[in-house]
Motif scaffolding. Structure first.
Motif, PDB file in Angstrom:
ATOM      1  N   VAL A  87       0.847  -1.193   0.000  1.00 48.72           N
ATOM      2  CA  VAL A  87       0.000   0.000   0.000  1.00 48.72           C
ATOM      3  C   VAL A  87       0.884   1.246   0.000  1.00 48.72           C
ATOM      4  O   VAL A  87       2.042   1.219   0.437  1.00 48.72           O
ATOM      5  N   GLU A  89       1.319   5.065   1.347  1.00 49.27           N
ATOM      6  CA  GLU A  89       0.884   5.975   2.392  1.00 49.27           C
ATOM      7  C   GLU A  89       0.774   7.390   1.845  1.00 49.27           C
ATOM      8  O   GLU A  89       1.280   7.698   0.750  1.00 49.27           O
ATOM      9  N   ARG A  94       5.846   3.322   0.487  1.00 48.75           N
ATOM     10  CA  ARG A  94       5.126   2.086   0.193  1.00 48.75           C
ATOM     11  C   ARG A  94       5.557   1.004   1.183  1.00 48.75           C
ATOM     12  O   ARG A  94       6.741   0.889   1.518  1.00 48.75           O
ATOM     13  N   GLU A  97       1.154  -4.509   3.941  1.00 47.15           N
ATOM     14  CA  GLU A  97       0.197  -4.597   5.048  1.00 47.15           C
ATOM     15  C   GLU A  97      -0.564  -5.916   4.962  1.00 47.15           C
ATOM     16  O   GLU A  97      -0.860  -6.416   3.876  1.00 47.15           O
ATOM     17  N   SER A  99      -3.994  -8.298   5.939  1.00 47.91           N
ATOM     18  CA  SER A  99      -5.434  -8.102   6.076  1.00 47.91           C
ATOM     19  C   SER A  99      -5.931  -8.501   7.461  1.00 47.91           C
ATOM     20  O   SER A  99      -5.291  -9.262   8.189  1.00 47.91           O
ATOM     21  N   ILE A 140      -7.726  -4.826   4.121  1.00 50.11           N
ATOM     22  CA  ILE A 140      -6.642  -4.037   4.703  1.00 50.11           C
ATOM     23  C   ILE A 140      -7.269  -2.851   5.414  1.00 50.11           C
ATOM     24  O   ILE A 140      -8.042  -2.092   4.819  1.00 50.11           O
ATOM     25  N   ASN A 142      -7.987   0.730   6.942  1.00 46.24           N
ATOM     26  CA  ASN A 142      -7.693   2.120   6.566  1.00 46.24           C
ATOM     27  C   ASN A 142      -7.113   2.242   5.165  1.00 46.24           C
ATOM     28  O   ASN A 142      -6.214   3.046   4.922  1.00 46.24           O
ATOM     29  N   CYS A 143      -7.630   1.437   4.251  1.00 43.97           N
ATOM     30  CA  CYS A 143      -7.176   1.502   2.857  1.00 43.97           C
ATOM     31  C   CYS A 143      -8.414   1.560   1.968  1.00 43.97           C
ATOM     32  O   CYS A 143      -9.258   0.653   2.006  1.00 43.97           O
ATOM     33  N   SER A 144      -8.517   2.613   1.165  1.00 38.99           N
ATOM     34  CA  SER A 144      -9.739   2.841   0.388  1.00 38.99           C
ATOM     35  C   SER A 144      -9.770   2.071  -0.931  1.00 38.99           C
ATOM     36  O   SER A 144     -10.842   1.810  -1.468  1.00 38.99           O
ATOM     37  N   ASN A 145      -8.629   1.715  -1.480  1.00 40.16           N
ATOM     38  CA  ASN A 145      -8.611   1.064  -2.790  1.00 40.16           C
ATOM     39  C   ASN A 145      -7.944  -0.309  -2.769  1.00 40.16           C
ATOM     40  O   ASN A 145      -7.492  -0.799  -3.800  1.00 40.16           O
ATOM     41  N   CYS A 146      -7.882  -0.918  -1.607  1.00 38.21           N
ATOM     42  CA  CYS A 146      -7.212  -2.209  -1.486  1.00 38.21           C
ATOM     43  C   CYS A 146      -8.181  -3.351  -1.803  1.00 38.21           C
ATOM     44  O   CYS A 146      -9.404  -3.190  -1.806  1.00 38.21           O
TER      45      CYS A 146
END
Length: 198
Positions: A87, A89, A94, A97, A99, A140, A142-146
């Motif tokens: 991911v 930041e 990078r 992370e 899940s 994951i 706090n990840c919007s596009n994971c």
């Protein structure tokens, strides 16, 4: 059918008027949850899970043998199929992370309570409940596009047996929930709660 039962009980909560004999109780609690083993295996999680939750209960002195409770739980699964993803930041760094597997459950419970003792500080409950897990996934944080995977577990109808004791303004309770439709995912749960009236 499940959503219909929840709507009916929600309407019952909304229709309750604020009478002099009303009792409102707020609880925070920890639950140990046992999932149906085969269903848990299919979804890549362990059959032992836990949750943190909060609930609000209503009772009335004139009908003190009945109690209505509504609540929310955050479910935490032991993930056997966790994945990792690189991911980025906000500062451009990078990193990799892992899940987490979590869910959110809402429920309503209704049934009698038996008040014991001269001080009426202890009561037993035997209630029916209905729950639904409206968010359950492996993702994951706090990840919007994971990448994200759904975990197909749900609640359902259950019976609850419990005991609670109050001292001053604080109550402590232990409740056991036994689910009727184990194929949906949850087999049973044990809840330890602490609450107060308001």
């Amino acid at each position: 059918m499940l959503r219909g039962a929840i709507k009916i009980l929600l309407l019952a909560v909304i229709s309750v008027s604020a009478n002099a004999g009303d009792q409102w109780i707020w609880d925070g609690y920890f639950s140990s949850i046992t999932l149906e083993r085969e269903k848990a295996f299919q979804e890549g999680v362990d059959d032992d899970a836990y949750s943190l939750g909060t609930s609000v209960s209503y009772a009335n002195d004139n009908i003190n043998w009945l109690m209505l409770t509504g609540g929310l739980e955050l479910l935490f699964y032991e993930d056997n199929d966790a994945f990792t993803q690189v991911v980025e930041e906000p500062d451009g760094d990078r990193k990799s992370e892992s899940s987490d597997a979590n869910g959110v459950m809402a429920y309503l419970e209704f049934g009698p309570r038996l008040v014991l003792g001269k001080r009426q500080s202890t009561f037993l409950t035997a209630r029916a409940g209905v729950s639904t897990i409206f968010e359950s996934s492996r993702s994951i944080s706090n990840c919007s596009n994971c990448y994200e995977e759904d975990i197909d577990l749900n609640g359902g109808y259950y019976f609850q047996f419990g005991v609670a004791h109050s001292a001053d303004s604080v109550s402590v309770g232990v409740y056991f929930n036994r689910y009727l439709n184990e194929d949906s995912g949850i087999k049973n749960s044990l809840r330890l709660s602490i609450g107060t009236g308001f």
